[in-house]
Motif scaffolding. Sequence first.
Motif, PDB file in Angstrom:
ATOM      1  N   ALA A 177       0.880  -1.113  -0.015  1.00 48.08           N
ATOM      2  CA  ALA A 177      -0.067  -0.201   0.072  1.00 48.08           C
ATOM      3  C   ALA A 177       0.966   1.340  -0.037  1.00 48.08           C
ATOM      4  CB  ALA A 177      -0.878   0.081   1.122  1.00 48.08           C
ATOM      5  N   ARG A 178       2.047   1.208   1.019  1.00 43.67           N
ATOM      6  CA  ARG A 178       2.988   2.369   0.773  1.00 43.67           C
ATOM      7  C   ARG A 178       3.474   2.597  -0.637  1.00 43.67           C
ATOM      8  NH1 ARG A 178       4.326   0.230   5.933  1.00 43.67           N
ATOM      9  NH2 ARG A 178       3.620   1.466   7.705  1.00 43.67           N
ATOM     10  N   GLU A 179       3.803   1.345  -1.313  1.00 48.90           N
ATOM     11  CA  GLU A 179       4.300   1.587  -2.806  1.00 48.90           C
ATOM     12  C   GLU A 179       3.167   2.264  -3.584  1.00 48.90           C
ATOM     13  OE1 GLU A 179       5.570  -2.390  -3.612  1.00 48.90           O
ATOM     14  OE2 GLU A 179       7.444  -2.191  -2.178  1.00 48.90           O
ATOM     15  N   THR A 180       2.017   1.984  -3.329  1.00 48.73           N
ATOM     16  CA  THR A 180       0.930   2.470  -4.262  1.00 48.73           C
ATOM     17  C   THR A 180       0.708   3.888  -3.842  1.00 48.73           C
ATOM     18  OG1 THR A 180      -0.343   0.292  -4.234  1.00 48.73           O
ATOM     19  CG2 THR A 180      -1.488   2.269  -4.760  1.00 48.73           C
ATOM     20  N   MET A 181       0.760   4.365  -2.745  1.00 48.93           N
ATOM     21  CA  MET A 181       0.700   5.779  -2.523  1.00 48.93           C
ATOM     22  C   MET A 181       1.773   6.407  -3.065  1.00 48.93           C
ATOM     23  SD  MET A 181      -1.794   5.302  -0.778  1.00 48.93           S
ATOM     24  CE  MET A 181      -2.528   3.511  -0.374  1.00 48.93           C
ATOM     25  N   ALA A 182       3.077   6.162  -3.057  1.00 50.66           N
ATOM     26  CA  ALA A 182       4.193   6.547  -3.597  1.00 50.66           C
ATOM     27  C   ALA A 182       3.969   6.824  -5.128  1.00 50.66           C
ATOM     28  CB  ALA A 182       5.567   6.205  -3.240  1.00 50.66           C
ATOM     29  N   ARG A 183       3.524   5.706  -5.613  1.00 53.54           N
ATOM     30  CA  ARG A 183       3.377   5.704  -7.249  1.00 53.54           C
ATOM     31  C   ARG A 183       2.510   6.699  -7.607  1.00 53.54           C
ATOM     32  NH1 ARG A 183       0.881   0.404 -10.684  1.00 53.54           N
ATOM     33  NH2 ARG A 183       0.880   1.633 -12.633  1.00 53.54           N
ATOM     34  N   TYR A 184       1.408   7.035  -7.111  1.00 49.97           N
ATOM     35  CA  TYR A 184       0.480   8.098  -7.184  1.00 49.97           C
ATOM     36  C   TYR A 184       0.451   9.363  -6.478  1.00 49.97           C
ATOM     37  CZ  TYR A 184      -1.620   3.903  -9.664  1.00 49.97           C
ATOM     38  OH  TYR A 184      -1.985   2.813 -10.316  1.00 49.97           O
ATOM     39  N   HIS A 185       1.543   9.472  -6.072  1.00 55.80           N
ATOM     40  CA  HIS A 185       1.983  10.732  -5.306  1.00 55.80           C
ATOM     41  C   HIS A 185       0.872  11.331  -4.182  1.00 55.80           C
ATOM     42  CE1 HIS A 185       5.122  10.910  -8.665  1.00 55.80           C
ATOM     43  NE2 HIS A 185       4.070  10.569  -9.355  1.00 55.80           N
ATOM     44  N   CYS A 186       0.641  10.310  -3.375  1.00 52.77           N
ATOM     45  CA  CYS A 186      -0.394  10.818  -2.334  1.00 52.77           C
ATOM     46  C   CYS A 186      -0.017  10.168  -0.932  1.00 52.77           C
ATOM     47  CB  CYS A 186      -1.737  10.149  -2.718  1.00 52.77           C
ATOM     48  SG  CYS A 186      -1.920   8.432  -2.900  1.00 52.77           S
ATOM     49  N   PRO A 187       1.353  10.551  -0.663  1.00 49.57           N
ATOM     50  CA  PRO A 187       1.792  10.035   0.794  1.00 49.57           C
ATOM     51  C   PRO A 187       1.424  10.948   1.681  1.00 49.57           C
ATOM     52  CG  PRO A 187       3.662  10.720  -0.383  1.00 49.57           C
ATOM     53  CD  PRO A 187       2.486  10.835  -1.472  1.00 49.57           C
ATOM     54  N   GLU A 188       0.999  12.054   1.380  1.00 44.67           N
ATOM     55  CA  GLU A 188       0.789  13.157   2.457  1.00 44.67           C
ATOM     56  C   GLU A 188      -0.779  13.007   2.974  1.00 44.67           C
ATOM     57  OE1 GLU A 188       1.845  17.100   1.367  1.00 44.67           O
ATOM     58  OE2 GLU A 188       3.862  16.617   1.346  1.00 44.67           O
ATOM     59  N   SER A 189      -1.583  12.432   2.037  1.00 45.16           N
ATOM     60  CA  SER A 189      -2.947  12.394   2.258  1.00 45.16           C
ATOM     61  C   SER A 189      -3.517  11.149   2.725  1.00 45.16           C
ATOM     62  CB  SER A 189      -3.790  13.086   1.068  1.00 45.16           C
ATOM     63  OG  SER A 189      -3.463  12.049  -0.144  1.00 45.16           O
ATOM     64  N   VAL A 190      -2.436  10.126   2.771  1.00 44.74           N
ATOM     65  CA  VAL A 190      -2.873   8.767   3.230  1.00 44.74           C
ATOM     66  C   VAL A 190      -1.945   8.409   4.423  1.00 44.74           C
ATOM     67  CG1 VAL A 190      -3.050   6.174   2.383  1.00 44.74           C
ATOM     68  CG2 VAL A 190      -3.879   8.142   0.811  1.00 44.74           C
ATOM     69  N   GLU A 191      -2.436   7.906   5.336  1.00 44.96           N
ATOM     70  CA  GLU A 191      -1.317   7.402   6.384  1.00 44.96           C
ATOM     71  C   GLU A 191      -1.524   5.695   6.703  1.00 44.96           C
ATOM     72  OE1 GLU A 191      -1.119   7.673  11.262  1.00 44.96           O
ATOM     73  OE2 GLU A 191      -2.294   9.235  10.462  1.00 44.96           O
ATOM     74  N   CYS A 192      -0.653   5.161   6.448  1.00 39.31           N
ATOM     75  CA  CYS A 192      -0.796   3.867   6.621  1.00 39.31           C
ATOM     76  C   CYS A 192      -0.266   3.225   7.951  1.00 39.31           C
ATOM     77  CB  CYS A 192       0.417   3.181   5.720  1.00 39.31           C
ATOM     78  SG  CYS A 192       0.125   3.195   3.961  1.00 39.31           S
ATOM     79  N   ARG A 193      -1.196   2.351   8.539  1.00 40.22           N
ATOM     80  CA  ARG A 193      -1.390   1.923   9.913  1.00 40.22           C
ATOM     81  C   ARG A 193      -1.211   0.474  10.022  1.00 40.22           C
ATOM     82  NH1 ARG A 193      -5.180   6.000  13.330  1.00 40.22           N
ATOM     83  NH2 ARG A 193      -4.297   8.040  12.458  1.00 40.22           N
ATOM     84  N   LEU A 194      -0.541  -0.174  10.734  1.00 37.77           N
ATOM     85  CA  LEU A 194      -0.537  -1.645  11.039  1.00 37.77           C
ATOM     86  C   LEU A 194      -1.251  -1.977  12.368  1.00 37.77           C
ATOM     87  CD1 LEU A 194       0.718  -4.496  10.060  1.00 37.77           C
ATOM     88  CD2 LEU A 194       2.461  -3.812  11.653  1.00 37.77           C
ATOM     89  N   GLY A 195      -2.269  -2.611  12.076  1.00 39.65           N
ATOM     90  CA  GLY A 195      -3.091  -3.046  13.087  1.00 39.65           C
ATOM     91  C   GLY A 195      -4.324  -3.957  12.737  1.00 39.65           C
ATOM     92  N   ASP A 196      -5.162  -4.394  13.998  1.00 41.47           N
ATOM     93  CA  ASP A 196      -5.917  -5.368  13.768  1.00 41.47           C
ATOM     94  C   ASP A 196      -7.592  -4.358  13.654  1.00 41.47           C
ATOM     95  OD1 ASP A 196      -7.812  -7.296  13.676  1.00 41.47           O
ATOM     96  OD2 ASP A 196      -7.474  -8.095  15.608  1.00 41.47           O
ATOM     97  N   GLY A 197      -8.449  -4.349  12.525  1.00 39.48           N
ATOM     98  CA  GLY A 197      -9.595  -4.060  12.453  1.00 39.48           C
ATOM     99  C   GLY A 197      -9.694  -2.526  12.760  1.00 39.48           C
ATOM    100  N   LEU A 198     -10.715  -1.978  13.812  1.00 34.90           N
ATOM    101  CA  LEU A 198     -10.686  -0.643  13.884  1.00 34.90           C
ATOM    102  C   LEU A 198     -10.173  -0.331  15.188  1.00 34.90           C
ATOM    103  CD1 LEU A 198     -14.878  -0.537  13.897  1.00 34.90           C
ATOM    104  CD2 LEU A 198     -13.191  -0.012  12.013  1.00 34.90           C
TER     105      LEU A 198
END
Length: 228
Positions: free
Chosen positions: A60-81
Amino acid sequence: MAELFPILDARLSAAAAFVQPHSAVADIGCDHGKLAAYLAVQKKCKVIAADIRSAPLERARETMARYHCPESVECRLGDGLSVLAAGEVTTVVIAGVSGITICEMIAACPFPLETGTRFIFVPPTKHAHLRGWLWSHGFALLDETPVVAAGRVYTVMCWEYTAQKKQMDAFACAVGKTGKRTPQAKAYLEHVALLARKYARGVKDPERQADILILASRVEQEAKKCEM
């Protein structure tokens, strides 16, 4: 020419259509992150892309970098909500897990749900169970979009948490708001009826079996309305 945003399949396209522009969105179980990137670029949303596994989150982080949206998308590791704080988002998307798993994820939410929060679900199975559980736990069904993707039928559900609990009958739980005049709706309802008839064959109680077969017939009649 480079793509400006990811191309989504029918399921994720229908899910994205339910997301309001400029929302704060959580994509729970984001996998490759295409939906999160699409929402960030196309709908100008602030997105939290979360997954329980580190490998999909790295993709997912690689996808964000590909489409130049790292600032508007925060990736988090964790279970559900559990990756969220109360009031942090206005829309939650959960795709690719069964209706039962979705119920378990919501039940395990570590904070009280806020009324008005939108939930978009793309469950591959256990749709009737999910609808019934959500109604009985204070959710309102806003709309559904039946789709066909990779040769399989799905429905994409849009719910809102209202805290108003309802008990709905088996027919409502089986069809929800899928009875639209589209080929995809017809295919979906025919699939639901087929599953009901298969399930009935394994039921030993005659009265229970008869009830399920009546339900299957009602769903088949609903499917025929999609042809009109």
